[in-house]
Each structure stands twice: as structure tokens, then as C-alpha cells.
Design a protein around this motif. Structure first.
Motif, PDB file in Angstrom:
ATOM      1  N   LEU A 177       0.825  -1.204   0.000  1.00  0.00           N
ATOM      2  CA  LEU A 177       0.000   0.000   0.000  1.00  0.00           C
ATOM      3  C   LEU A 177       0.864   1.260   0.000  1.00  0.00           C
ATOM      4  CD1 LEU A 177      -2.832  -1.098   2.447  1.00  0.00           C
ATOM      5  CD2 LEU A 177      -3.009  -0.782  -0.026  1.00  0.00           C
ATOM      6  N   LYS A 178       1.973   1.201   0.739  1.00  0.00           N
ATOM      7  CA  LYS A 178       2.872   2.349   0.745  1.00  0.00           C
ATOM      8  C   LYS A 178       3.475   2.556  -0.636  1.00  0.00           C
ATOM      9  CE  LYS A 178       6.119   4.570   3.872  1.00  0.00           C
ATOM     10  NZ  LYS A 178       6.889   4.453   5.129  1.00  0.00           N
ATOM     11  N   GLN A 179       3.811   1.453  -1.309  1.00  0.00           N
ATOM     12  CA  GLN A 179       4.304   1.555  -2.686  1.00  0.00           C
ATOM     13  C   GLN A 179       3.241   2.174  -3.587  1.00  0.00           C
ATOM     14  OE1 GLN A 179       5.347  -2.579  -3.431  1.00  0.00           O
ATOM     15  NE2 GLN A 179       7.512  -2.068  -3.467  1.00  0.00           N
ATOM     16  N   TYR A 180       1.984   1.768  -3.377  1.00  0.00           N
ATOM     17  CA  TYR A 180       0.921   2.260  -4.253  1.00  0.00           C
ATOM     18  C   TYR A 180       0.708   3.761  -4.101  1.00  0.00           C
ATOM     19  CZ  TYR A 180      -3.563   3.319  -6.271  1.00  0.00           C
ATOM     20  OH  TYR A 180      -4.549   3.921  -7.009  1.00  0.00           O
ATOM     21  N   TYR A 181       0.665   4.275  -2.859  1.00  0.00           N
ATOM     22  CA  TYR A 181       0.397   5.710  -2.766  1.00  0.00           C
ATOM     23  C   TYR A 181       1.624   6.536  -3.127  1.00  0.00           C
ATOM     24  CZ  TYR A 181       2.112   6.047   2.178  1.00  0.00           C
ATOM     25  OH  TYR A 181       2.845   6.038   3.337  1.00  0.00           O
ATOM     26  N   GLU A 182       2.811   5.895  -3.202  1.00  0.00           N
ATOM     27  CA  GLU A 182       3.984   6.612  -3.695  1.00  0.00           C
ATOM     28  C   GLU A 182       4.139   6.483  -5.215  1.00  0.00           C
ATOM     29  OE1 GLU A 182       7.321   5.195  -1.478  1.00  0.00           O
ATOM     30  OE2 GLU A 182       6.787   6.345   0.318  1.00  0.00           O
ATOM     31  N   TYR A 183       3.698   5.324  -5.767  1.00  0.00           N
ATOM     32  CA  TYR A 183       3.827   5.064  -7.204  1.00  0.00           C
ATOM     33  C   TYR A 183       2.502   4.518  -7.761  1.00  0.00           C
ATOM     34  CZ  TYR A 183       8.657   5.048  -5.513  1.00  0.00           C
ATOM     35  OH  TYR A 183       9.841   5.367  -4.888  1.00  0.00           O
ATOM     36  N   PRO A 184       1.433   5.303  -7.702  1.00  0.00           N
ATOM     37  CA  PRO A 184       0.117   4.802  -8.122  1.00  0.00           C
ATOM     38  C   PRO A 184       0.061   4.326  -9.567  1.00  0.00           C
ATOM     39  CG  PRO A 184       0.100   7.202  -7.892  1.00  0.00           C
ATOM     40  CD  PRO A 184       1.379   6.718  -7.294  1.00  0.00           C
ATOM     41  N   GLU A 185       0.933   4.861 -10.409  1.00  0.00           N
ATOM     42  CA  GLU A 185       0.927   4.467 -11.821  1.00  0.00           C
ATOM     43  C   GLU A 185       1.457   3.049 -12.014  1.00  0.00           C
ATOM     44  OE1 GLU A 185       4.968   5.953 -10.900  1.00  0.00           O
ATOM     45  OE2 GLU A 185       2.923   6.606 -10.424  1.00  0.00           O
ATOM     46  N   GLN A 186       2.051   2.449 -10.974  1.00  0.00           N
ATOM     47  CA  GLN A 186       2.607   1.098 -11.071  1.00  0.00           C
ATOM     48  C   GLN A 186       1.735   0.068 -10.357  1.00  0.00           C
ATOM     49  OE1 GLN A 186       6.899   0.731 -10.460  1.00  0.00           O
ATOM     50  NE2 GLN A 186       7.112   2.957 -10.647  1.00  0.00           N
ATOM     51  N   LEU A 187       0.436   0.325 -10.275  1.00  0.00           N
ATOM     52  CA  LEU A 187      -0.469  -0.551  -9.531  1.00  0.00           C
ATOM     53  C   LEU A 187      -0.417  -1.994 -10.008  1.00  0.00           C
ATOM     54  CD1 LEU A 187      -2.709  -1.143  -7.505  1.00  0.00           C
ATOM     55  CD2 LEU A 187      -4.375  -0.328  -9.206  1.00  0.00           C
ATOM     56  N   VAL A 188      -0.405  -2.222 -11.309  1.00  0.00           N
ATOM     57  CA  VAL A 188      -0.422  -3.599 -11.834  1.00  0.00           C
ATOM     58  C   VAL A 188       0.777  -4.382 -11.307  1.00  0.00           C
ATOM     59  CG1 VAL A 188      -0.271  -5.013 -13.907  1.00  0.00           C
ATOM     60  CG2 VAL A 188      -1.751  -2.995 -13.883  1.00  0.00           C
ATOM     61  N   GLN A 189       1.958  -3.787 -11.373  1.00  0.00           N
ATOM     62  CA  GLN A 189       3.167  -4.464 -10.905  1.00  0.00           C
ATOM     63  C   GLN A 189       3.135  -4.651  -9.391  1.00  0.00           C
ATOM     64  OE1 GLN A 189       6.798  -2.451 -11.881  1.00  0.00           O
ATOM     65  NE2 GLN A 189       8.110  -4.084 -11.106  1.00  0.00           N
ATOM     66  N   ILE A 190       2.666  -3.638  -8.669  1.00  0.00           N
ATOM     67  CA  ILE A 190       2.593  -3.719  -7.206  1.00  0.00           C
ATOM     68  C   ILE A 190       1.641  -4.829  -6.785  1.00  0.00           C
ATOM     69  CG2 ILE A 190       1.795  -2.500  -5.131  1.00  0.00           C
ATOM     70  CD1 ILE A 190       2.802   0.100  -6.555  1.00  0.00           C
ATOM     71  N   ARG A 191       0.492  -4.921  -7.452  1.00  0.00           N
ATOM     72  CA  ARG A 191      -0.475  -5.985  -7.139  1.00  0.00           C
ATOM     73  C   ARG A 191       0.123  -7.363  -7.405  1.00  0.00           C
ATOM     74  NH1 ARG A 191      -4.602  -4.423 -10.080  1.00  0.00           N
ATOM     75  NH2 ARG A 191      -6.000  -3.655  -8.439  1.00  0.00           N
ATOM     76  N   GLU A 192       0.837  -7.491  -8.503  1.00  0.00           N
ATOM     77  CA  GLU A 192       1.436  -8.780  -8.862  1.00  0.00           C
ATOM     78  C   GLU A 192       2.472  -9.212  -7.815  1.00  0.00           C
ATOM     79  OE1 GLU A 192       4.035 -10.834 -12.495  1.00  0.00           O
ATOM     80  OE2 GLU A 192       3.185  -8.814 -12.727  1.00  0.00           O
ATOM     81  N   ILE A 193       3.325  -8.284  -7.389  1.00  0.00           N
ATOM     82  CA  ILE A 193       4.336  -8.598  -6.377  1.00  0.00           C
ATOM     83  C   ILE A 193       3.662  -8.946  -5.047  1.00  0.00           C
ATOM     84  CG2 ILE A 193       6.212  -7.624  -5.001  1.00  0.00           C
ATOM     85  CD1 ILE A 193       6.951  -5.950  -7.482  1.00  0.00           C
ATOM     86  N   PHE A 194       2.611  -8.219  -4.703  1.00  0.00           N
ATOM     87  CA  PHE A 194       1.881  -8.478  -3.460  1.00  0.00           C
ATOM     88  C   PHE A 194       1.292  -9.890  -3.462  1.00  0.00           C
ATOM     89  CE2 PHE A 194      -2.371  -8.232  -1.332  1.00  0.00           C
ATOM     90  CZ  PHE A 194      -1.899  -8.224  -0.028  1.00  0.00           C
ATOM     91  N   LYS A 195       0.673 -10.271  -4.573  1.00  0.00           N
ATOM     92  CA  LYS A 195       0.086 -11.607  -4.654  1.00  0.00           C
ATOM     93  C   LYS A 195       1.157 -12.694  -4.621  1.00  0.00           C
ATOM     94  CE  LYS A 195      -4.295 -10.474  -6.875  1.00  0.00           C
ATOM     95  NZ  LYS A 195      -5.221 -10.746  -7.996  1.00  0.00           N
ATOM     96  N   LYS A 196       2.304 -12.428  -5.214  1.00  0.00           N
ATOM     97  CA  LYS A 196       3.397 -13.395  -5.162  1.00  0.00           C
ATOM     98  C   LYS A 196       3.918 -13.545  -3.734  1.00  0.00           C
ATOM     99  CE  LYS A 196       5.058 -13.088  -9.935  1.00  0.00           C
ATOM    100  NZ  LYS A 196       6.155 -12.649 -10.839  1.00  0.00           N
TER     101      LYS A 196
END
Length: 223
Positions: A177-196
């Protein structure tokens, strides 16, 4: 925390103060937030503000409390719905907070500005570990999660054994979540890493045959 007098206000008035605070937190980083501006946005007197809150961090506590109460209600319903699937719950939590941030473009800025302050990070545990006995605490999030999860899926049986999993899962959630609010344009990659990361928590990182080989090597070393 906000005073009892604040909670006796009509819901419309509390909501007006909430929106006024969010507007100011979206404007500048936490250290530069102006209580005078919040007062003007909310159309209340300075005296009234200080009968509701001690300072601007008290306002943050109100905003977080409001969010976490909604989150807790959603989590309990989700655990009932999914039959105690803990990892499905953590994914729902991620999507909920992403949804909150995406529903209002200013919310990403609000989050970034609020959590630019170390003490605000501590309010949600980002910079502070939970106490070792948090699963034993009646009413704590870790406790009701443990009580509702389907323990037949796991190899642990006690609250003490559940805590390391909860720490790792919640830490992964907080980082994502911290990554998302700092880099919202990278949501797809952040979600993928989170699920992994959740997948590793579910099934481990070693292959089964390697784990057995590693245990044998360790046994040989100890002889």
C-alpha cells in the motif's frame, strides 16, 4: 483521540469536518498543515476545534479510526463469506484500500502527506511492530482474525503460531500500500508482487524435495 463532544455532533457536521481536514491534508505535507485552514474549510470556530481535537494529529487519528472501522466491518463480513480464508481476506484488504485511494484522486496525495510524518506512520504500525501478545488481546484485529480463520488449512494450532504469519502478511500489505500511494501508476506491478508474496507465505519458497534435502544436511551437521 477526538473528544466525546465531537462524537455527539450530528453526522452531517462530523462529515463536514472530515472533508475539510482531507482538503487541507491534500494541499500540503503534514508538517505544513494549517489548523486555521481546516477551521475555515469546515466553517467552525477555533474554540470549537479545540473542544473536538487536541491538535492536527488528533484529526489524523479520527480519519484513520473512521477508515479502520469500515475496514474491520468489511473484513469480518469477508471472513464469514469466504469460510475463514485468511489469504483471501488479506487480498480483499489490499483492494479495499486501493479502492479508497482510487475513488478520489486526492486521496493518494492525502495518504502521502499524512504518512510523511513518522508519528502518523506509527499510528498504523508502519514503523512499529505489534506487541508479541497482540493475538491474545480480546477485540484486537489479530485476535478476531485468528478466531474466524479456518485453522484446518494451516499447520499451526495456537495463537502464538499464528502471529508470525499475521506479521508477515500485514507487513507485506503495508509495504504494498505504501508503494501504491507513492507510485500509483505502477499498480499492476505492485499488485502482482503483493500476490506473489502471499503465495510464498502460503506455500513456502523451497521446493519440497529441496526442503527434505536441506533437513537431511542440517541433521548431518548436528551429528
Amino acid at each position: 483521540m477526538p473528544t466525546e463532544r465531537f462524537y455527539r455532533l450530528p453526522e452531517v457536521k462530523r462529515q463536514a469536518i472530515r472533508e475539510a481536514a482531507l482538503k487541507e491534508f491534500a494541499r500540503v505535507p503534514f508538517e505544513k498543515v494549517s489548523i486555521n485552514q481546516i477551521i475555515r474549510n469546515a466553517d467552525i470556530s477555533r474554540g470549537s476545534f479545540y473542544t473536538y481535537f487536541v491538535d492536527k494529529q488528533d484529526v489524523v487519528k479520527f480519519l484513520l479510526e473512521d477508515t479502520f472501522e469500515q475496514m474491520e466491518d468489511i473484513c469480518k463480513k469477508e471472513m464469514d463469506r469466504n469460510g475463514g480464508d485468511y489469504f483471501a481476506l488479506v487480498e480483499v484488504m489490499f483492494e479495499y484500500f486501493v479502492g479508497v485511494l482510487r475513488s478520489n484522486p486526492d486521496m493518494v496525495t492525502v495518504a502521502r502527506n499524512i504518512f510523511s510524518n513518522k508519528e502518523n506512520n506509527e499510528l498504523v504500525g508502519i514503523d512499529r511492530w505489534p506487541p508479541p501478545d497482540c493475538v491474545q488481546m480480546p477485540g484486537s484485529p489479530a485476535r478476531w482474525m485468528y478466531e474466524k480463520l479456518d485453522r484446518s488449512r494451516f499447520r499451526f494450532e495456537t495463537t502464538e503460531e499464528f502471529l508470525p504469519l499475521a506479521i508477515l502478511a500485514m507487513s507485506s500489505l503495508a509495504v504494498s500500500l505504501k508503494q501504491y500511494y507513492e507510485y500509483p501508476e505502477q499498480l499492476v506491478q505492485i499488485r502482482e508482487i503483493f500476490k506473489k508474496s502471499l503465495d510464498i507465505l502460503k506455500y513456502g519458497s523451497y521446493k519440497k524435495d529441496y526442503k527434505e534435502e536441506d533437513q537431511k544436511v542440517r541433521g548431518d551437521r548436528n551429528e
